[in-house]
Design a protein around this motif. Sequence first.
Motif, PDB file in Angstrom:
ATOM      1  N   VAL A 113      41.753 -51.604  16.413  1.00 11.10           N
ATOM      2  CA  VAL A 113      42.994 -52.020  17.090  1.00 11.10           C
ATOM      3  C   VAL A 113      44.204 -51.584  16.271  1.00 11.10           C
ATOM      4  N   MET A 114      44.157 -51.819  14.967  1.00 11.72           N
ATOM      5  CA  MET A 114      45.279 -51.431  14.099  1.00 11.72           C
ATOM      6  C   MET A 114      45.450 -49.915  14.053  1.00 11.72           C
ATOM      7  N   GLN A 115      44.364 -49.184  13.997  1.00  5.38           N
ATOM      8  CA  GLN A 115      44.459 -47.724  13.966  1.00  5.38           C
ATOM      9  C   GLN A 115      45.030 -47.181  15.268  1.00  5.38           C
ATOM     10  N   THR A 116      44.616 -47.757  16.379  1.00  7.94           N
ATOM     11  CA  THR A 116      45.133 -47.314  17.680  1.00  7.94           C
ATOM     12  C   THR A 116      46.624 -47.623  17.797  1.00  7.94           C
ATOM     13  N   ALA A 117      47.026 -48.819  17.403  1.00  6.18           N
ATOM     14  CA  ALA A 117      48.449 -49.188  17.460  1.00  6.18           C
ATOM     15  C   ALA A 117      49.276 -48.273  16.570  1.00  6.18           C
TER      16      ALA A 117
END
Length: 128
Positions: A113-117
């Motif tokens: 999730v953090m990498q995508t954001a």
Amino acid sequence: MNVFDVAGRAMSAQMVRLNTTASNLANARTDYASENEAFRAMRPVFRSVVEDNLATVDVERIVKTDAAPQRRHDPSNPIADKEGYVWEAAVDETAELIDMLETARNYQNNVQVMQTAKSLILETVRNQ
């Protein structure tokens, strides 16, 4: 609160869960002189937190399970009572390993999730 806060809190909660599971596994197969001394598996208790219309999770507390230690006849054990019994830690190793895998997957999902954001933010900045 933003998506990084939500995922970060979730990752912190999963880390507590993973550390608790590791502690349970470290104490498995340990013998004790009495039922009261015997180790009982621990579990984190999570609570939902809602801020700015975003929900995440925090660890409220860590509790001991109700699992009962098992009495085993082992007269050669130096801590055995006069009848030759010892108490085994109340830890289900199979359940702990499954919990560890599930925790690792949940942690990895939040990393994703953090990498995508981050990727979306960087792409937005580049296109301006």
